[in-house]
Structure formats: structure tokens, C-alpha cells
Scaffold this motif. Structure first.
Motif, PDB file in Angstrom:
ATOM      1  N   PRO A  16      -1.733  -1.503  -3.647  1.00 28.83           N
ATOM      2  CA  PRO A  16      -1.449  -1.845  -2.251  1.00 28.83           C
ATOM      3  C   PRO A  16      -1.203  -3.340  -2.078  1.00 28.83           C
ATOM      4  N   SER A  17      -0.174  -3.654  -1.320  1.00 24.97           N
ATOM      5  CA  SER A  17       0.112  -5.030  -0.907  1.00 24.97           C
ATOM      6  C   SER A  17      -0.025  -5.067   0.601  1.00 24.97           C
ATOM      7  N   MET A  18      -1.111  -5.716   1.090  1.00 30.82           N
ATOM      8  CA  MET A  18      -1.400  -5.714   2.522  1.00 30.82           C
ATOM      9  C   MET A  18      -1.147  -7.091   3.121  1.00 30.82           C
ATOM     10  N   ILE A  19      -0.484  -7.103   4.272  1.00 29.08           N
ATOM     11  CA  ILE A  19      -0.281  -8.327   5.040  1.00 29.08           C
ATOM     12  C   ILE A  19      -0.635  -8.054   6.488  1.00 29.08           C
ATOM     13  N   ARG A  20      -0.785  -9.138   7.262  1.00 31.10           N
ATOM     14  CA  ARG A  20      -0.912  -9.012   8.709  1.00 31.10           C
ATOM     15  C   ARG A  20       0.208  -9.787   9.363  1.00 31.10           C
ATOM     16  N   ALA A  21       0.856  -9.169  10.338  1.00 30.75           N
ATOM     17  CA  ALA A  21       1.889  -9.830  11.133  1.00 30.75           C
ATOM     18  C   ALA A  21       1.525  -9.619  12.592  1.00 30.75           C
ATOM     19  N   GLY A  22       1.027 -10.667  13.247  1.00 35.46           N
ATOM     20  CA  GLY A  22       0.547 -10.512  14.610  1.00 35.46           C
ATOM     21  C   GLY A  22      -0.675  -9.626  14.642  1.00 35.46           C
ATOM     22  N   ALA A  23      -0.630  -8.583  15.459  1.00 35.12           N
ATOM     23  CA  ALA A  23      -1.771  -7.681  15.608  1.00 35.12           C
ATOM     24  C   ALA A  23      -1.736  -6.508  14.640  1.00 35.12           C
ATOM     25  N   TRP A  24      -0.727  -6.458  13.787  1.00 33.92           N
ATOM     26  CA  TRP A  24      -0.546  -5.288  12.933  1.00 33.92           C
ATOM     27  C   TRP A  24      -0.742  -5.644  11.468  1.00 33.92           C
ATOM     28  N   TYR A  26       0.120  -4.197   7.598  1.00 33.80           N
ATOM     29  CA  TYR A  26       1.066  -3.344   6.881  1.00 33.80           C
ATOM     30  C   TYR A  26       0.659  -3.277   5.412  1.00 33.80           C
ATOM     31  N   VAL A  27       0.812  -2.108   4.817  1.00 30.07           N
ATOM     32  CA  VAL A  27       0.540  -1.913   3.391  1.00 30.07           C
ATOM     33  C   VAL A  27       1.741  -1.243   2.742  1.00 30.07           C
ATOM     34  N   ALA A  28       2.241  -1.838   1.663  1.00 26.32           N
ATOM     35  CA  ALA A  28       3.272  -1.227   0.821  1.00 26.32           C
ATOM     36  C   ALA A  28       2.626  -0.788  -0.483  1.00 26.32           C
ATOM     37  N   THR A  29       3.007   0.361  -0.993  1.00 28.01           N
ATOM     38  CA  THR A  29       2.423   0.876  -2.234  1.00 28.01           C
ATOM     39  C   THR A  29       3.515   1.278  -3.219  1.00 28.01           C
ATOM     40  N   SER A  30       3.117   1.374  -4.480  1.00 28.43           N
ATOM     41  CA  SER A  30       4.058   1.781  -5.527  1.00 28.43           C
ATOM     42  C   SER A  30       4.506   3.220  -5.317  1.00 28.43           C
ATOM     43  N   SER A  31       5.767   3.486  -5.670  1.00 24.72           N
ATOM     44  CA  SER A  31       6.279   4.855  -5.581  1.00 24.72           C
ATOM     45  C   SER A  31       6.682   5.416  -6.940  1.00 24.72           C
ATOM     46  N   PHE A  32       6.809   4.578  -7.978  1.00 29.89           N
ATOM     47  CA  PHE A  32       7.164   5.009  -9.318  1.00 29.89           C
ATOM     48  C   PHE A  32       8.439   5.858  -9.294  1.00 29.89           C
ATOM     49  N   GLU A  33       8.411   7.092  -9.818  1.00 34.29           N
ATOM     50  CA  GLU A  33       9.631   7.894  -9.883  1.00 34.29           C
ATOM     51  C   GLU A  33       9.889   8.702  -8.612  1.00 34.29           C
ATOM     52  N   LYS A 246     -12.059   2.183 -11.129  1.00 35.32           N
ATOM     53  CA  LYS A 246     -10.762   1.549 -11.409  1.00 35.32           C
ATOM     54  C   LYS A 246     -10.397   0.506 -10.355  1.00 35.32           C
ATOM     55  N   ALA A 247     -11.375  -0.064  -9.677  1.00 35.29           N
ATOM     56  CA  ALA A 247     -11.092  -0.976  -8.570  1.00 35.29           C
ATOM     57  C   ALA A 247     -10.408  -2.238  -9.088  1.00 35.29           C
ATOM     58  N   GLY A 248      -9.255  -2.563  -8.497  1.00 39.02           N
ATOM     59  CA  GLY A 248      -8.516  -3.740  -8.933  1.00 39.02           C
ATOM     60  C   GLY A 248      -7.253  -3.937  -8.124  1.00 39.02           C
ATOM     61  N   HIS A 249      -6.394  -4.852  -8.582  1.00 38.26           N
ATOM     62  CA  HIS A 249      -5.088  -5.142  -7.986  1.00 38.26           C
ATOM     63  C   HIS A 249      -5.255  -5.502  -6.506  1.00 38.26           C
ATOM     64  N   GLY A 250      -5.784  -6.699  -6.242  1.00 39.48           N
ATOM     65  CA  GLY A 250      -6.167  -7.053  -4.887  1.00 39.48           C
ATOM     66  C   GLY A 250      -5.265  -8.073  -4.216  1.00 39.48           C
ATOM     67  N   GLY A 281      -5.105  10.349  -8.448  1.00 40.04           N
ATOM     68  CA  GLY A 281      -4.423   9.110  -8.753  1.00 40.04           C
ATOM     69  C   GLY A 281      -5.187   7.911  -8.226  1.00 40.04           C
ATOM     70  N   ARG A 282      -4.479   6.834  -8.011  1.00 36.01           N
ATOM     71  CA  ARG A 282      -5.074   5.590  -7.509  1.00 36.01           C
ATOM     72  C   ARG A 282      -4.719   5.435  -6.031  1.00 36.01           C
ATOM     73  N   GLU A 283      -5.699   5.039  -5.244  1.00 36.26           N
ATOM     74  CA  GLU A 283      -5.597   5.069  -3.792  1.00 36.26           C
ATOM     75  C   GLU A 283      -5.843   3.674  -3.221  1.00 36.26           C
ATOM     76  N   THR A 284      -5.632   3.524  -1.920  1.00 35.94           N
ATOM     77  CA  THR A 284      -5.752   2.224  -1.269  1.00 35.94           C
ATOM     78  C   THR A 284      -7.098   2.089  -0.570  1.00 35.94           C
ATOM     79  N   ALA A 285      -7.781   0.971  -0.842  1.00 42.03           N
ATOM     80  CA  ALA A 285      -9.084   0.690  -0.237  1.00 42.03           C
ATOM     81  C   ALA A 285      -9.108  -0.744   0.300  1.00 42.03           C
ATOM     82  N   ILE A 286     -10.110  -1.042   1.133  1.00 39.45           N
ATOM     83  CA  ILE A 286     -10.237  -2.343   1.788  1.00 39.45           C
ATOM     84  C   ILE A 286     -11.699  -2.773   1.758  1.00 39.45           C
ATOM     85  N   GLN A 287     -11.945  -4.060   1.446  1.00 38.02           N
ATOM     86  CA  GLN A 287     -13.291  -4.615   1.425  1.00 38.02           C
ATOM     87  C   GLN A 287     -13.348  -5.903   2.237  1.00 38.02           C
ATOM     88  N   PRO A 288     -14.476  -6.176   2.934  1.00 37.72           N
ATOM     89  CA  PRO A 288     -14.637  -7.461   3.625  1.00 37.72           C
ATOM     90  C   PRO A 288     -14.996  -8.557   2.626  1.00 37.72           C
TER      91      PRO A 288
END
Length: 544
Positions: A16-24, A26-33, A246-250, A281-288
Motif C-alpha cells: 500500500p502507498s498511502m497519501i493524504r490530500a486535504g481531508a481525504w 488515498y491508497v494505491a496497491t499492487s495489481s500484478f497480473e 509479514k508486516a512491512g513495506h511502509g 495474500g498480503r493486505e493493507t494495514a495502518i498503525q499510529p
């Protein structure tokens, strides 16, 4: 305050690649094939996430035909310069070779849920690229690969400045972080941020398996040298009892109230006699995250293990003055949309049609399930360890080269199919001369895993009648069934669903399990099958 439960995006949502733009957020994730390419989710509160669209033109030519399982689009990195959204990613064409045969592309958009530009290729040194916007300048980070005999496949992290409009390199490429591969874990997935006078380099450490983690390095100068922290920011590698493995890729993101959060990938394994296996598979998580007195980021709850339940602030009432983004674009009414996914090419009206028979999806048969090219397969992610899938199929196969039915899928080397197909009369052996007689209409349960392909069961059914078929998944077990006269009749034995996992194969696997419908016609591609009432439901998710 609100409480989120990890993973927040469940079932095959890695890197997961997470950003904030204003109040929102967004997360983009790998799609592979898989298509749609580069799914994007959005949220205002970090708790509730919705599919917001995808990068429609990510693959030049619109096809990933021929790429290997777990090839395709790796680790997209989303960014925002305050005006435009950017996404950079690699299209990987080969796997487990000394050469990383890939291309690096950038797309831009005014709204991540809207239309993205055509991809523009940039000079990239490896996979896991990311962009860093700082004081009006644009920087590209990459993994450096040395493919030569004796070279390191993970040779370090390089940094190149790009022209903000043309994306051409400015000046030289610099090696900013490198490790001793004989004594230290390799790193990849670089992300940069600037905080309190420091440039922080977040790195995915130790591969994508159970040794995975997030390492942080920092420097006063963007070009380095970078000093690595003495401990990981996040990992599960030292405690196999942690529910999130497998926690990683932050990636670090700052909330409107100044709090910080780390997006990362994680997996929820099931325990088997062969060890833990990750069917989802590998999923998206969030930590403070909080900043320690010495300037290093630390998990707010202490230690480095990911938490399942996390408190997050409620979104601000004024929404930072940002307007709501436009609604998610509706899918073409004649084509199945999200959460459906397809293999190596987008869904197409030439083989998938919802207008021919109202309330049904008609699939035209094409290649078989081991093909890297034209499969007529529509799939949805399995998101929980306890799930049920069912569908009604109506088809009239007249040869064993025609089949249609339900699939539990990982990749071309790991799948289970319950297909409506044809076989010889009961009194006749398998002889490949289907044109000589009418034969029988049957449901055939076939498994494909590392031990090969096997027929597990065959059940004759009346020809010319729709049949409802399904499968129940409970941890590492899967059982197929058919419904007749209101009752469910098991077909075949209990199957080892953990064979459809990241760990079960002999090659690298990076995706997750799906439930799918498909149609096959190996002769002339004219056979069609109709499907209705597809349901994929999860139960007892709170126990996972």
C-alpha cells in the motif's frame, strides 16, 4: 476517536502507498497480473475505505498477456504535489531471473479516482520506484539491481532528480543507501519524507515473507549519506504468534490534526501441518506513529509489532476546506465492474456480456486455466478465512474441450475448478472421440497444485438445465457442492485450500486467492455459458 480493525483493505491488497490530500486519504496497491490495474481506495477517517477507481492506462497497449504469475505491476507509489497526483510503478516482465526485465512509468491525474494520463516511461534502475516532491523539485527513488554474475540483486537505493514536466533525469544518479548483503537484510521499496529538518528514508526490509519489516534511515541532506536506525520501525519476524505477519513495506502520512500513521502490508496466515500459509495474500494495514525524543519514528503503542485494533482521530468537521471528490465512476453497464477482476487484460465485450440475457453474465470460452494469455475468467478477492461462494451456471457443453463453472484460484499452477462439461458414456473409456456419440453432461472437480493436475470427482447431471454450484472455505479446508431440490450435495473430498497460498508453490508468489467464474473452449472459442446469482460472502471475520 474511532477504532479501525486491521487489515483495513482485506484480501490481496499488497504494497500500500498511502497519501493524504486535504481531508481525504488515498491508497494505491499492487495489481500484478490482474486488471483493473493499480486499484485505488479512499477514506476520510482511516476506518472506512471504498474503491475509488484505478489507473486505467497503466499498461501500454492495454495487455499483460504472457507475463508470468506474480509478474506485471509491482508496488505503485502514489504522491501529490498540492496540484497534481502522480503514480510511479514498474511493469515486471520476468521473475526469478538474474535480470529484472521491467519498465518504469509515471502517470498523473487531477483526481486519483478520475482519469489518469497515458503512462510515460522514465529511466528506472529497478522495481519499487517512488517519487518525492520537495521545494518544487521532483526526485525518483529506485532499487538498484546488479544482474551480473556475482552481483547483488538488491544492490542499494538510488536517487535521481527528474524534470517536473518531462520527467527526464537532471544530473547524475546517486547511490544513497547500501547494505552489506553478507551480514544484513536487503532493502527495497524506498519512500522519502522530510520532517523536522531530517530526510527520512523508509525501506522495506528482509523480503516479502515472514522476515519482512520496515527500516528507517535518515540524513540532513537529501542525497545522503543516510544513517539506519538501530531497530525496525515495524516487523513481526520475531514473534510467529502475532496475528498480523509479514508486516512491512511502509509509508508515513500526517493526519490533519498532526498525528502520524504508517500504512503497511501484512498477512493473516492459517496454521497447517506444513506451517503457516497465507491464502488471503498480503493486505493493507495502518498503525499510529509518534516521534521519539531522539527524532526517530516509533509505533505509538510501543515495540514494533503491528496492532490489529487502532484508535484514530475523527475527521475534522471543516474538512480542511477541501471539497469532496467526485463520486466513483460507474462501470460500463454491459461489463462487470469492481469488485470483479480479470487476468492479464481488461474485461472485454468480445468474451463477457451482460446484455445478452438480462440478469446473467455470458462468458465466451477461450483458453484453459494454465494459459498466460486469453482466459475468460471473472474473479473476486477472497477476503476472509471463512467464506462461501456460489453461482448458477447454464451451459450445454458437447465436448470435453468445453467447460464452464466455478474456480477457486491462486494462479495458473494453483487452482480448483468445478466445471459443467462433457464426458464419454459410462460404458466407454476416455478415448478423445467425443464427436462419435452424445456422451454425458457432468460436473467435474479438478485440482491443480504443486503435485500436478487431478480429477477429484465426476457427477452426472441432467443436460440442458441450469445448476447451482458452490464452495465453502474454512481456514485450510475447501469443499465444493451442488444444490439439488433445495439440498446441498457435496462433490468430491475436502480439499487443501492452503495449496492456494503464497507459501505453497515452488516459485515466488505475491498475490492471493480469488473466487471466479470461467468458460473454456479449446477448439474454436464459440462455446458460451451463462452465470447468475454469484455470491461471495464472508463469515466470522471477527475470529480471524
Amino acid at each position: 476517536m474511532s477504532t479501525l480493525t486491521n487489515p483495513v483493505i482485506r484480501g490481496f491488497a499488497p504494497d500500500p502507498s498511502m497519501i493524504r490530500a486535504g481531508a481525504w486519504y488515498y491508497v494505491a496497491t499492487s495489481s500484478f497480473e490482474w486488471f483493473p490495474t493499480i486499484p485505488i481506495h479512499r477514506s476520510r477517517d482511516l476506518v472506512n475505505w471504498e474503491f475509488a477507481g484505478h489507473v486505467q492506462h497503466a499498461v501500454p497497449g492495454g495487455s499483460l498477456s504472457g507475463v508470468p504469475d506474480s509478474g506485471g505491476i509491482w508496488a505503485p507509489a502514489l504522491s501529490w504535489d498540492g496540484r497534481r497526483f502522480f503514480i510511479v510503478y514498474a511493469v515486471v516482465r520476468s521473475l526469478q531471473m538474474s535480470y529484472f526485465n521491467l519498465e518504469t512509468y509515471i502517470c498523473t491525474a487531477d483526481d486519483p479516482a478520475g482519469e489518469w494520463s497515458e503512462p510515460r516511461r522514465v529511466a528506472g534502475h529497478g522495481f519499487d520506484p517512488s517519487l518525492f516532491h520537495h521545494e518544487g523539485r521532483l526526485w525518483l527513488l529506485n532499487l538498484q539491481n546488479d544482474h551480473r554474475p556475482g552481483g547483488n540483486r538488491f544492490d542499494g537505493i538510488v536517487l535521481t532528480e527528474l524534470d517536473h514536466d518531462t520527467f527526464r533525469p537532471i544530473g547524475e544518479t546517486r547511490m544513497v543507501f547500501q547494505r552489506d548483503m553478507e551480514h544484513e537484510r536487503f532493502v527495497e521499496g524506498p519512500k522519502l519524507l522530510h520532517h523536522d529538518g531530517w530526510f527520512y528514508l523508509l525501506l522495506a526490509e528482509g523480503g516479502t515473507g515472514y522476515e519482512h519489516g520496515v527500516l528507517v534511515a535518515r540524513s540532513r541532506r537529501i542525497t545522503g549519506p543516510y544513517e539506519a536506525d538501530h531497530r525496525p520501525l515495524l516487523t513481526s519476524r520475531d514473534d510467529p504468534s502475532q496475528p498480523l505477519q509479514k508486516a512491512g513495506h511502509g509509508e508515513l502520512v500526517r493526519a490533519p490534526d498532526g498525528q502520524w500513521f504508517l500504512s503497511h502490508l501484512a498477512s493473516r496466515p492459517v496454521q497447517t501441518a506444513r506451517g503457516p500459509r497465507c491464502t488471503l495474500g498480503r493486505e493493507t494495514a495502518i498503525q499510529p506513529v509518534a516521534w521519539a525524543a531522539d527524532g526517530w519514528p516509533r509505533l505509538k503503542h510501543g515495540g514494533w509489532h503491528p496492532a490489529v485494533h487502532v484508535e484514530v482521530p475523527d475527521p475534522p468537521g471543516d474538512r480542511d476546506g477541501a471539497a469532496d471528490p467526485p463520486p466513483v465512476h460507474a462501470a460500463d453497464e454491459e461489463l462487470p465492474g469492481w469488485p470483479w477482476s480479470t487476468l492479464r487484460e481488461p474485461v472485454d465485450k468480445t468474451w463477457s456480456d451482460t446484455s445478452a440475457r438480462p440478469g446473467w453474465i455470458r462468458l465466451r470460452g477461450r483458453h484453459g486455466p494454465e494459459s498466460l494469455w486469453g482466459q475468460s475468467l471473472l474473479a473476486q478477492r477472497i477476503t476472509e478465512h471463512r467464506s462461501r461462494v456460489e453461482v448458477t451456471v447454464d451451459a450445454a457443453p458437447t465436448t470435453y474441450t468445453q467447460a464452464a463453472g466455478l474456480v477457486l484460484w491462486y494462479n495458473t499452477e494453483a487452482y480448483f475448478t468445478l466445471d459443467l462439461t462433457w464426458t464419454e458414456p459410462a460404458t466407454e473409456r476416455q478415448n478423445g472421440q467425443q464427436w462419435r456419440n452424445q456422451g454425458r453432461t457432468v460436473l467435474t472437480l479438478t485440482t491443480r497444485d504443486r503435485h500436478g493436475t487431478r480429477i477429484e470427482a465426476t457427477r452426472q447431471i441432467p443436460a440442458g438445465e441450469p445448476v447451482t454450484i458452490g464452495a465453502d472455505i474454512d481456514g485450510a479446508d475447501a469443499r465444493f457442492w451442488m444444490r439439488r431440490n433445495g439440498s446441498e450435495c457435496p462433490i468430491g473430498p475436502v480439499l487443501d485450500f492452503s495449496e492456494l497460498s503464497d507459501e505453497a508453490g515452488t516459485r515466488l508468489r505475491f498475490t492471493g486467492a480469488f473466487a471466479a467464474i470461467h468458460a473454456v473452449d479449446l477448439v474454436d472459442g464459440a462455446f458460451t455459458a451463462d452465470f447468475t446469482d454469484f455470491r461471495l460472502t464472508a463469515s466470522h471475520a471477527s475470529d480471524d
